[in-house]
Design a protein around this motif. Sequence first.
Motif, PDB file in Angstrom:
ATOM      1  N   VAL A   1      -7.546  -6.263  -0.357  1.00  0.00           N
ATOM      2  CA  VAL A   1      -7.065  -5.505   0.790  1.00  0.00           C
ATOM      3  C   VAL A   1      -6.541  -4.164   0.299  1.00  0.00           C
ATOM      4  O   VAL A   1      -5.556  -4.103  -0.442  1.00  0.00           O
ATOM      5  CB  VAL A   1      -5.949  -6.281   1.537  1.00  0.00           C
ATOM      6  CG1 VAL A   1      -5.424  -5.444   2.706  1.00  0.00           C
ATOM      7  CG2 VAL A   1      -6.469  -7.624   2.043  1.00  0.00           C
ATOM      8  N   TRP A   2      -7.194  -3.098   0.706  1.00  0.00           N
ATOM      9  CA  TRP A   2      -6.754  -1.768   0.312  1.00  0.00           C
ATOM     10  C   TRP A   2      -5.501  -1.389   1.083  1.00  0.00           C
ATOM     11  O   TRP A   2      -5.466  -1.463   2.313  1.00  0.00           O
ATOM     12  CB  TRP A   2      -7.844  -0.736   0.563  1.00  0.00           C
ATOM     13  CG  TRP A   2      -8.985  -0.786  -0.392  1.00  0.00           C
ATOM     14  CD1 TRP A   2     -10.297  -1.059  -0.113  1.00  0.00           C
ATOM     15  CD2 TRP A   2      -8.937  -0.542  -1.803  1.00  0.00           C
ATOM     16  NE1 TRP A   2     -11.058  -1.008  -1.259  1.00  0.00           N
ATOM     17  CE2 TRP A   2     -10.246  -0.693  -2.310  1.00  0.00           C
ATOM     18  CE3 TRP A   2      -7.897  -0.213  -2.695  1.00  0.00           C
ATOM     19  CZ2 TRP A   2     -10.546  -0.520  -3.660  1.00  0.00           C
ATOM     20  CZ3 TRP A   2      -8.204  -0.044  -4.039  1.00  0.00           C
ATOM     21  CH2 TRP A   2      -9.506  -0.194  -4.510  1.00  0.00           C
ATOM     22  N   CYS A   3      -4.462  -0.987   0.356  1.00  0.00           N
ATOM     23  CA  CYS A   3      -3.174  -0.618   0.967  1.00  0.00           C
ATOM     24  C   CYS A   3      -2.711   0.707   0.370  1.00  0.00           C
ATOM     25  O   CYS A   3      -2.674   0.872  -0.852  1.00  0.00           O
ATOM     26  CB  CYS A   3      -2.118  -1.685   0.708  1.00  0.00           C
ATOM     27  SG  CYS A   3      -2.468  -3.271   1.494  1.00  0.00           S
ATOM     28  N   ARG A   4      -2.386   1.648   1.278  1.00  0.00           N
ATOM     29  CA  ARG A   4      -1.994   2.978   0.800  1.00  0.00           C
ATOM     30  C   ARG A   4      -0.563   3.275   1.234  1.00  0.00           C
ATOM     31  O   ARG A   4      -0.130   2.849   2.289  1.00  0.00           O
ATOM     32  CB  ARG A   4      -2.934   4.029   1.365  1.00  0.00           C
ATOM     33  CG  ARG A   4      -2.821   5.382   0.623  1.00  0.00           C
ATOM     34  CD  ARG A   4      -3.618   6.465   1.287  1.00  0.00           C
ATOM     35  NE  ARG A   4      -5.077   6.216   1.315  1.00  0.00           N
ATOM     36  CZ  ARG A   4      -5.935   7.074   1.851  1.00  0.00           C
ATOM     37  NH1 ARG A   4      -5.483   8.187   2.427  1.00  0.00           N
ATOM     38  NH2 ARG A   4      -7.223   6.805   1.854  1.00  0.00           N
TER      39      ARG A   4
ATOM     40  N   ASP B   1     -11.823   2.717   0.217  1.00  0.00           N
ATOM     41  CA  ASP B   1     -13.081   3.013   0.897  1.00  0.00           C
ATOM     42  C   ASP B   1     -13.081   4.372   1.592  1.00  0.00           C
ATOM     43  O   ASP B   1     -14.133   4.841   2.030  1.00  0.00           O
ATOM     44  CB  ASP B   1     -13.384   1.917   1.928  1.00  0.00           C
ATOM     45  CG  ASP B   1     -12.276   1.764   2.951  1.00  0.00           C
ATOM     46  OD1 ASP B   1     -12.495   2.077   4.132  1.00  0.00           O
ATOM     47  OD2 ASP B   1     -11.173   1.322   2.574  1.00  0.00           O
ATOM     48  N   LEU B   2     -11.923   5.026   1.691  1.00  0.00           N
ATOM     49  CA  LEU B   2     -11.864   6.381   2.245  1.00  0.00           C
ATOM     50  C   LEU B   2     -11.730   7.442   1.157  1.00  0.00           C
ATOM     51  O   LEU B   2     -11.485   8.607   1.454  1.00  0.00           O
ATOM     52  CB  LEU B   2     -10.694   6.496   3.227  1.00  0.00           C
ATOM     53  CG  LEU B   2     -10.778   5.656   4.504  1.00  0.00           C
ATOM     54  CD1 LEU B   2      -9.598   5.960   5.425  1.00  0.00           C
ATOM     55  CD2 LEU B   2     -12.088   5.888   5.237  1.00  0.00           C
ATOM     56  N   GLY B   3     -11.868   7.029  -0.095  1.00  0.00           N
ATOM     57  CA  GLY B   3     -11.821   7.987  -1.197  1.00  0.00           C
ATOM     58  C   GLY B   3     -10.426   8.368  -1.631  1.00  0.00           C
ATOM     59  O   GLY B   3     -10.252   9.340  -2.361  1.00  0.00           O
ATOM     60  N   GLY B   4      -9.405   7.608  -1.190  1.00  0.00           N
ATOM     61  CA  GLY B   4      -8.030   7.891  -1.580  1.00  0.00           C
ATOM     62  C   GLY B   4      -7.517   6.896  -2.598  1.00  0.00           C
ATOM     63  O   GLY B   4      -8.136   5.855  -2.852  1.00  0.00           O
ATOM     64  N   SER B   5      -6.378   7.211  -3.191  1.00  0.00           N
ATOM     65  CA  SER B   5      -5.773   6.329  -4.178  1.00  0.00           C
ATOM     66  C   SER B   5      -4.935   5.264  -3.479  1.00  0.00           C
ATOM     67  O   SER B   5      -4.031   5.585  -2.706  1.00  0.00           O
ATOM     68  CB  SER B   5      -4.897   7.140  -5.131  1.00  0.00           C
ATOM     69  OG  SER B   5      -4.290   6.300  -6.091  1.00  0.00           O
ATOM     70  N   SER B   6      -5.241   4.004  -3.739  1.00  0.00           N
ATOM     71  CA  SER B   6      -4.565   2.885  -3.084  1.00  0.00           C
ATOM     72  C   SER B   6      -4.350   1.748  -4.061  1.00  0.00           C
ATOM     73  O   SER B   6      -4.836   1.772  -5.196  1.00  0.00           O
ATOM     74  CB  SER B   6      -5.384   2.385  -1.881  1.00  0.00           C
ATOM     75  OG  SER B   6      -5.449   3.339  -0.853  1.00  0.00           O
ATOM     76  N   ILE B   7      -3.621   0.746  -3.606  1.00  0.00           N
ATOM     77  CA  ILE B   7      -3.455  -0.496  -4.351  1.00  0.00           C
ATOM     78  C   ILE B   7      -4.344  -1.548  -3.693  1.00  0.00           C
ATOM     79  O   ILE B   7      -4.289  -1.762  -2.483  1.00  0.00           O
ATOM     80  CB  ILE B   7      -1.990  -0.973  -4.335  1.00  0.00           C
ATOM     81  CG1 ILE B   7      -1.061   0.125  -4.853  1.00  0.00           C
ATOM     82  CG2 ILE B   7      -1.846  -2.248  -5.167  1.00  0.00           C
ATOM     83  CD1 ILE B   7      -1.308   0.529  -6.275  1.00  0.00           C
ATOM     84  N   GLY B   8      -5.164  -2.208  -4.491  1.00  0.00           N
ATOM     85  CA  GLY B   8      -5.995  -3.293  -3.981  1.00  0.00           C
ATOM     86  C   GLY B   8      -5.235  -4.601  -4.086  1.00  0.00           C
ATOM     87  O   GLY B   8      -5.189  -5.215  -5.154  1.00  0.00           O
TER      88      GLY B   8
ATOM     89  N   ALA C   1      -6.414   0.211  12.419  1.00  0.00           N
ATOM     90  CA  ALA C   1      -5.657   1.433  12.716  1.00  0.00           C
ATOM     91  C   ALA C   1      -6.613   2.616  12.687  1.00  0.00           C
ATOM     92  O   ALA C   1      -7.777   2.499  12.303  1.00  0.00           O
ATOM     93  CB  ALA C   1      -4.522   1.628  11.720  1.00  0.00           C
ATOM     94  N   SER C   2      -6.094   3.764  13.073  1.00  0.00           N
ATOM     95  CA  SER C   2      -6.917   4.972  13.093  1.00  0.00           C
ATOM     96  C   SER C   2      -6.782   5.786  11.813  1.00  0.00           C
ATOM     97  O   SER C   2      -7.432   6.810  11.655  1.00  0.00           O
ATOM     98  CB  SER C   2      -6.522   5.853  14.290  1.00  0.00           C
ATOM     99  OG  SER C   2      -5.142   6.200  14.226  1.00  0.00           O
ATOM    100  N   ALA C   3      -5.902   5.332  10.924  1.00  0.00           N
ATOM    101  CA  ALA C   3      -5.700   6.026   9.650  1.00  0.00           C
ATOM    102  C   ALA C   3      -5.323   4.993   8.591  1.00  0.00           C
ATOM    103  O   ALA C   3      -5.125   3.816   8.889  1.00  0.00           O
ATOM    104  CB  ALA C   3      -4.605   7.084   9.782  1.00  0.00           C
ATOM    105  N   ALA C   4      -5.237   5.440   7.350  1.00  0.00           N
ATOM    106  CA  ALA C   4      -4.893   4.543   6.252  1.00  0.00           C
ATOM    107  C   ALA C   4      -3.505   3.947   6.450  1.00  0.00           C
ATOM    108  O   ALA C   4      -2.570   4.642   6.850  1.00  0.00           O
ATOM    109  CB  ALA C   4      -4.952   5.292   4.927  1.00  0.00           C
TER     110      ALA C   4
ATOM    111  N   ALA D   1      -2.947  -7.145  11.062  1.00  0.00           N
ATOM    112  CA  ALA D   1      -4.380  -7.007  11.326  1.00  0.00           C
ATOM    113  C   ALA D   1      -5.192  -7.225  10.047  1.00  0.00           C
ATOM    114  O   ALA D   1      -6.259  -7.852  10.063  1.00  0.00           O
ATOM    115  CB  ALA D   1      -4.675  -5.629  11.911  1.00  0.00           C
ATOM    116  N   LYS D   2      -4.709  -6.718   8.928  1.00  0.00           N
ATOM    117  CA  LYS D   2      -5.408  -6.909   7.659  1.00  0.00           C
ATOM    118  C   LYS D   2      -5.325  -8.360   7.205  1.00  0.00           C
ATOM    119  O   LYS D   2      -6.295  -8.897   6.647  1.00  0.00           O
ATOM    120  CB  LYS D   2      -4.836  -5.972   6.597  1.00  0.00           C
ATOM    121  CG  LYS D   2      -5.172  -4.498   6.837  1.00  0.00           C
ATOM    122  CD  LYS D   2      -4.616  -3.605   5.743  1.00  0.00           C
ATOM    123  CE  LYS D   2      -5.015  -2.149   5.979  1.00  0.00           C
ATOM    124  NZ  LYS D   2      -4.498  -1.243   4.929  1.00  0.00           N
TER     125      LYS D   2
END
Length: 306
Positions: A303-306, A243-250, A156-159, A165-166
């Motif tokens: 897998v980073w998921c926001r 990986d984009l410096g945001g808070s996510s769930i791995g 995708a082009s954003a989080a 796809a992931k």
Amino acid sequence: MSANLINLRTIQFSDKFALLSQQYGSRLQGLVGQGQYQGKQASPVNQVAPTAAVPVTERFTPIDRQDANFDRRWVFPLPYEHAQLVDKFDELQMLGDPKPSLVMNAANAMGRAKDNVILGAFFATAKTGELASGSVAFGTQLTSAGGQNVSVQHGASAATNLTVAKLREVVKAFLQNNVDLEREQITGALNAKAHDSLLGEIQVTSMDYQTKPVLEEGRIRRFMGINFVLTEEVTGSCQGTDDLGGSSIGIPFWVNSGMHLGVWVDQTTNITQRTDLKLQPWQIYMDMMVGATRIEEKKVVRVWCR
């Protein structure tokens, strides 16, 4: 009928006890390798690195050795306990016996603690070496560069949250790492948000893309050869900076041999009367000692998921 009968109205209370909404027991214990141990630490496996066969180009020459590299992984125990007191005088003044419900409540809490131990080990630094003097971090390298992390914006082009796809990238990462998916099963631990994100993917819900239904009573149990287990414990245990410096769930994906739960003492229950305390209440006590470690980085994908 007398108008004064209103003075004799009663109140009825239930003798039943119902547990509030919660995860019942452990959902991950049976999905990772497991062993029984004693001592202050334990090595669940001795690892042998792959070697390569070499072509023979000359006759009657000295034989060259192919020395394999060896290593160890280590697991360390963590003690847990859960204690509840029931005053016998309180019991005499209520309907029903609360102790069975309190035992189940404690067992559920211990099961969730096991899951949090396992979830915490997915991406933690693992101890290695002859006597656990070395360490191996999970790292932050992305799968596109040969790492173990799927980017939060992959495909995708954003989080985004979890997408097909992931999932494709997860399967590709295991295959590129030579994980034998004919012998081992990929499992993913999803929270409700990641599961709901997958429900929004047309490839998951439409029969145009499937040979048999994916949904079972509105839940995704298996897709693309990946089994899914739902647990909200992922939300608290696997938070991090993506990986984009945001808070996510791995979100963790793994095969059974990639993770290990060491059990020193599995959860045990002891119901005794505490004669050392005033009114001698009943004590419902549970304890356990467990630890977990990642066995091999190539068999775990985040897998980073926001």
